[in-house]
Write an enzyme that holds these catalytic residues in place. Structure first.
Site, mmCIF file in Angstrom:
data_model
loop_
_atom_site.group_PDB
_atom_site.id
_atom_site.type_symbol
_atom_site.label_atom_id
_atom_site.label_comp_id
_atom_site.label_asym_id
_atom_site.label_seq_id
_atom_site.Cartn_x
_atom_site.Cartn_y
_atom_site.Cartn_z
ATOM 1 N N ARG A 1 0.835 -1.209 0.000
ATOM 2 C CA ARG A 1 0.000 0.000 0.000
ATOM 3 C C ARG A 1 0.866 1.255 0.000
ATOM 4 N NH1 ARG A 1 -2.081 0.699 6.246
ATOM 5 N NH2 ARG A 1 -0.434 -0.503 7.196
ATOM 6 N N SER B 1 -4.753 4.834 5.806
ATOM 7 C CA SER B 1 -4.578 3.417 5.494
ATOM 8 C C SER B 1 -4.112 3.201 4.061
ATOM 9 C CB SER B 1 -5.897 2.662 5.696
ATOM 10 O OG SER B 1 -6.286 2.714 7.047
ATOM 11 N N GLU C 1 -18.959 4.605 -0.384
ATOM 12 C CA GLU C 1 -18.174 4.079 -1.495
ATOM 13 C C GLU C 1 -18.933 4.076 -2.815
ATOM 14 O OE1 GLU C 1 -18.626 2.503 1.417
ATOM 15 O OE2 GLU C 1 -16.669 2.635 2.384
ATOM 16 N N PHE D 1 -14.449 -2.998 0.137
ATOM 17 C CA PHE D 1 -15.361 -1.889 -0.159
ATOM 18 C C PHE D 1 -15.145 -1.345 -1.564
ATOM 19 C CE2 PHE D 1 -14.161 -1.308 4.501
ATOM 20 C CZ PHE D 1 -15.051 -2.273 4.915
ATOM 21 N N HIS E 1 -5.529 -3.660 1.513
ATOM 22 C CA HIS E 1 -5.949 -4.602 2.548
ATOM 23 C C HIS E 1 -6.687 -5.808 1.962
ATOM 24 C CE1 HIS E 1 -4.806 -1.131 4.828
ATOM 25 N NE2 HIS E 1 -5.172 -1.624 5.993
ATOM 26 N N ASP F 1 -8.473 -7.863 11.786
ATOM 27 C CA ASP F 1 -9.835 -7.355 11.562
ATOM 28 C C ASP F 1 -10.820 -8.464 11.197
ATOM 29 O OD1 ASP F 1 -9.399 -4.762 12.237
ATOM 30 O OD2 ASP F 1 -9.210 -4.017 10.192
ATOM 31 N N ARG G 1 -1.781 -4.840 3.076
ATOM 32 C CA ARG G 1 -1.432 -4.129 4.296
ATOM 33 C C ARG G 1 -0.060 -4.491 4.880
ATOM 34 N NH1 ARG G 1 -2.829 -5.198 10.037
ATOM 35 N NH2 ARG G 1 -2.831 -3.205 11.112
#
Lengths: 282, 317
Positions: free
Chosen positions: B13, B40, B61, B86, B112, B120, B170
């Site tokens: 990322r 992020s 989104e 998303f 991610h 998560d 990530r």
């Protein structure tokens, strides 16, 4: 400004085009198309600064229009062809195999005048906002218009977009809601009552105005001009335009029954008898 | 055997963020949108340097995808940023109609992705995104393997006219591809030549494939390793040529078996030159909470799994 009588004559022909397109292929959406005919004719023959030929996807220095409730494609196709984007004879191909006039509008077949696909509801306001932001970035001071069904406001994305446009002062945007009070399963109040559309947009931070009779050409043209005057003041503009579904053809008028039904041969003849052929039929 | 050196582990990322920052300096048409994940996605520098060209859309989104489609009308090149979950499943219809079917030049940048999101858990660990995106006509699907390649890919897709899905992750992973690489969309990269088995890997699994090849070599097995950073369009010729030589293939990806790179390779082989194939992929399961390494091991995406799969593929020749 175009003469109102001339716009009304064009509207009569557009209504003929709508019922003839839908009849020829025995499918399509005449009700909403007929109800929005004054809006489309006023927009394309009076309000918009636009260049039908050669068509430019980017539309720089032009006003842009996005149809979010894409199922009323018959009125869009008729208006685009009657204002010079493509030959009116192509209306014969509506919804037929290999046509550029797909059931719902698309850029995919290269039809002049279409800048986004629509049909799956609720997406056009976001797209219009994006186009309006690009105009601002480029210092292009023309307007972006969009049209949405009232039933379409049940889609959540509309309210994401409404929140964004107000928070970010997208004030070169004029979104019109076709408030005909009808959707496929019945009246909007019966299917999912939305309360006051005007109050909702006001609460979201929009400048809201109404066109009380969206089937009166003078009222629509005046309303769209007034909306332009309301832009540039830090708020997006919402027009709640009251129309009657099926307007102009007595047996289609004021009911959701003709949302997506095609007329029979007899019904077509009856409808055409009520609509003067002012330009030449395709 | 060719040796690859980890120049220092970094997250992919951050490669995206660095590429976007470069684009901010070099391409005035590039604009960026983010749905409340600027940190992020490492989009902070672009935002700071180009405030007029950065659009914070909030946690919305669907609206972001529509605005991105609209921004292209007039010639802007929008890069959207949010988590892979998303960026795809949540907004599939918006991407399908307003971007893919409408042929809009939007770059959907998705962080991610996969199990390595870690703690998560399954709600955020999408393992279906490659499948969702590769099924859309006209969509280019890119999953680079490390920081340098993600940076190069980010910059390359700005010069390509059409919708792109760019997938990255990530965790800090080995950074081993050249810093100054030219990224060519749709071109497979031969990392390691071999004669016994072809390992075709994408994303985080590419480094593991190289590790596996090294251990296989100690066992006398010469594995050919191909890095597929572009899953669609797939470089079928490179894969067919390699498999014709080695006679079997292992596909390795941080994704469901159904709908992933491995399935694309199976289709390619079935239509052209069938050979045994083993899959290193998640087998029809959601993920869960855990560290990235724990999860990769539990769900069968480790270096050891690639080695076992290679031996099995060879045994089926």
């Amino acid at each position: 400004m175009a003469e109102i009588q001339e716009l009304e004559r064009i509207a009569s022909q557009v209504r003929r085009d709508i019922v003839r397109q839908v009849h020829a292929v025995q499918s399509g959406h005449p009700g909403g198309s007929l109800g929005c005919t004054e809006f489309f004719v006023a927009l394309y023959f009076d309000i918009l600064k636009h260049q039908p030929k050669p068509f430019s996807m980017d539309g720089e220095k032009e006003d842009l229009f996005f149809l979010s409730n894409g199922h009323i494609s018959p009125v869009l196709y008729s208006t685009l062809s009657r204002s010079g984007y493509f030959d009116v004879s192509e209306l014969k191909t509506f919804r037929k195999l290999n046509t550029r006039l797909q059931g719902h509008p698309t850029t995919h077949e290269g039809l002049e005048g279409i800048r986004i696909a629509s049909g799956s509801l609720g997406q056009g306001m976001s797209v219009a906002i994006g186009a309006a932001l690009t105009k601002k970035l480029k210092g292009d001071n023309r307007w972006v218009f969009s049209l949405h069904g009232d039933g379409e406001l049940q889609e959540g994305q509309i309210w994401e977009a409404a929140m964004y446009a107000a928070a970010n002062k997208v004030d070169n945007l004029i979104c019109t809601i076709d408030a005909n009070g009808q959707q496929i399963d019945g009246s909007t109040d019966d299917v999912l009552s939305m309360g006051s559309i005007a109050q909702k947009f006001t609460a979201f931070g929009w400048e809201v105005m109404s066109i009380a009779d969206g089937n009166n050409m003078q009222a629509v043209a005046d309303g769209l001009n007034k909306a332009k005057d309301l832009t540039g003041k830090g708020k997006p503009v919402c027009i709640v335009m009251h129309t009657e579904m099926g307007y102009g053809v007595d047996f289609m008028q004021g009911t959701h029954e003709w949302h997506g039904i095609a007329p029979s041969d007899e019904q077509l003849a009856n409808a055409l008898n009520q609509l003067e052929e002012t330009l030449t039929d395709y | 055997m060719k040796k690859y050196t980890n120049q220092g582990s970094k997250d992919t990322r951050s490669g995206f963020g660095a590429g976007l920052t470069e684009l901010g300096k070099t391409n005035p048409n590039v604009v960026a949108l983010c749905a409340d994940l600027t940190g992020s996605l490492k989009m902070g520098d672009f935002k700071k340097n180009n405030p007029d060209r950065f659009f914070q859309v909030g946690i919305a989104e669907a609206n972001m995808m529509g605005i991105a489609a609209g921004l292209t009308i007039g010639g802007k090149i929008p890069f959207t940023g949010t988590f892979a979950n998303f960026s795809t499943g949540r907004v599939y219809d918006q991407i399908r109609q307003s971007i893919a079917y409408s042929g809009k030049n939007v770059k959907i940048c998705a962080s991610h992705a996969g199990l390595t999101l870690g703690e998560d858990g399954a709600t955020h660990q999408i393992l279906e995104d490659i499948g969702l995106m590769k099924m859309l006509p006209g969509m280019t699907v890119i999953n680079p393997c490390d920081y340098n390649q993600t940076k190069a890919a980010t910059m390359a897709i700005a010069d390509y006219d059409g919708p792109v899905y760019l997938r990255f992750g990530r965790p800090k992973v080995a950074n081993f591809t050249p810093e100054d690489q030219t990224f060519e969309i749709g071109k497979a990269l031969m990392l390691q030549e071999g004669t016994d088995v072809t390992i075709v890997a994408t994303g985080h699994l590419v480094w593991k494939a190289l590790e596996a090849a090294e251990i296989l070599a100690e066992k006398g097995i010469q594995a050919e390793v191909i890095n597929i950073h572009t899953i669609k369009p797939l470089d079928g010729n490179a894969i067919l040529k390699s498999v014709a030589k080695t006679g079997c293939v292992v596909s390795a990806e941080e994704h469901q078996m159904y709908g992933g790179l491995g399935e694309s390779i199976s289709g390619l082989l079935a239509q052209n030159d069938p050979h045994p194939q083993e899959f290193v992929a998640v087998n029809d399961s959601f993920g869960e909470s855990g560290t990235p390494d724990q999860l990769m091991e539990k769900y069968g995406l480790s270096t050891a799994n690639i080695i076992t799969a290679a031996q099995k593929a060879i045994s089926r020749k």
